[in-house]
Motif scaffolding. Sequence first.
Motif, PDB file in Angstrom:
ATOM      1  N   ASP A 184       0.817  -1.212   0.000  1.00 55.62           N
ATOM      2  CA  ASP A 184       0.000   0.000   0.000  1.00 55.62           C
ATOM      3  C   ASP A 184       0.852   1.263   0.000  1.00 55.62           C
ATOM      4  O   ASP A 184       0.485   2.273  -0.614  1.00 55.62           O
ATOM      5  N   ASP A 185       1.977   1.216   0.705  1.00 51.68           N
ATOM      6  CA  ASP A 185       2.834   2.403   0.833  1.00 51.68           C
ATOM      7  C   ASP A 185       4.279   1.920   0.842  1.00 51.68           C
ATOM      8  O   ASP A 185       4.823   1.576   1.886  1.00 51.68           O
ATOM      9  N   ARG A 186       4.877   1.864  -0.327  1.00 53.73           N
ATOM     10  CA  ARG A 186       6.194   1.239  -0.483  1.00 53.73           C
ATOM     11  C   ARG A 186       7.256   1.942   0.368  1.00 53.73           C
ATOM     12  O   ARG A 186       7.512   3.135   0.204  1.00 53.73           O
ATOM     13  N   PRO A 187       7.901   1.200   1.282  1.00 49.24           N
ATOM     14  CA  PRO A 187       8.936   1.797   2.128  1.00 49.24           C
ATOM     15  C   PRO A 187      10.301   1.823   1.431  1.00 49.24           C
ATOM     16  O   PRO A 187      10.524   1.099   0.456  1.00 49.24           O
ATOM     17  N   GLY A 188      11.193   2.612   2.006  1.00 48.13           N
ATOM     18  CA  GLY A 188      12.566   2.642   1.526  1.00 48.13           C
ATOM     19  C   GLY A 188      13.493   1.830   2.409  1.00 48.13           C
ATOM     20  O   GLY A 188      14.681   1.680   2.111  1.00 48.13           O
ATOM     21  N   LEU A 189      12.943   1.295   3.525  1.00 46.39           N
ATOM     22  CA  LEU A 189      13.712   0.465   4.454  1.00 46.39           C
ATOM     23  C   LEU A 189      12.719  -0.338   5.270  1.00 46.39           C
ATOM     24  O   LEU A 189      11.644   0.154   5.624  1.00 46.39           O
ATOM     25  N   VAL A 190      13.077  -1.599   5.571  1.00 45.18           N
ATOM     26  CA  VAL A 190      12.245  -2.459   6.406  1.00 45.18           C
ATOM     27  C   VAL A 190      13.051  -2.904   7.627  1.00 45.18           C
ATOM     28  O   VAL A 190      14.182  -3.379   7.495  1.00 45.18           O
ATOM     29  N   LEU A 191      12.457  -2.745   8.810  1.00 42.34           N
ATOM     30  CA  LEU A 191      13.031  -3.264  10.051  1.00 42.34           C
ATOM     31  C   LEU A 191      12.127  -4.398  10.511  1.00 42.34           C
ATOM     32  O   LEU A 191      10.942  -4.168  10.797  1.00 42.34           O
ATOM     33  N   ALA A 192      12.648  -5.622  10.603  1.00 44.84           N
ATOM     34  CA  ALA A 192      11.779  -6.783  10.815  1.00 44.84           C
ATOM     35  C   ALA A 192      12.243  -7.692  11.937  1.00 44.84           C
ATOM     36  O   ALA A 192      13.427  -8.051  12.015  1.00 44.84           O
TER      37      ALA A 192
END
Length: 266
Positions: A184-192
Amino acid sequence: MSLGQQLAPHLPFLRRYGRALTGSQSHGDKYVRATLEAIVAAPEEFPRHVDPRLGLYRTFQAIWGSTNNDDHLSDPGDVDDQEAVARARLARMTPLSRQALLLTAMEGFTVEDTAYLIDVSPSEVEALVADALSEIENQTRARVLIIEDEPIIAMDIETIVRDLGHEVTGVAVTRDEAVALAMDDRPGLVLADIQLADDSSGIDAVKDILSEFQVPVIFITAFPERLLTGERPEPTFLITKPFQRSTVKAAISQALFFDQSTAPVS
């Protein structure tokens, strides 16, 4: 206990450092391999007056310092996009600043130990770290998706992200929610995180997201051994819980350091 047995527990984390330093798993592993070959070839030269982990990193630093301006450990025709981005950013930063930042914030060495590893004074280490953080933060801004099912930890991470000047696109607590938010809202970084609220996997969530578009990922987990197996491609950026805020900040900065979408204009 043999030297090899003493060093073995530290190798996954040296590989992590090598990947973060070079921006490439294969390239970082070449430096780790060269480090081990040097120790095997001349075990009497291994620093015995310090902790084995410190001696291992000291040997790595010696290899890095003697070869990182040469091409014999890397194939000039095999430069990936991350390395190209890294080289552009490195042109704007001193190598020692990045090493000081990674060794203190990500690898957990004290300022004094880092000074020993890179052959500078403790006060110089502190100045180098400050310079590195300032330079990287000036170069990188991102929109961040957080995948974490523990509310307190998620809030802490969100605060760290916002304090660094980044925007949070959302906080997901399950695999499906993470994928939906990312689409829905493409991130520039993922913290998982790895283990999520409904017993789904953060690893699977990241795989789903990466199947749609490329984005840098930082795993924050209490179970780093699940990812540091050496049997499959490993994440470049991996933080162990409980974490230090400085560690998360350093990892975010380093992950974005290699991200093409925030690459500096040459």
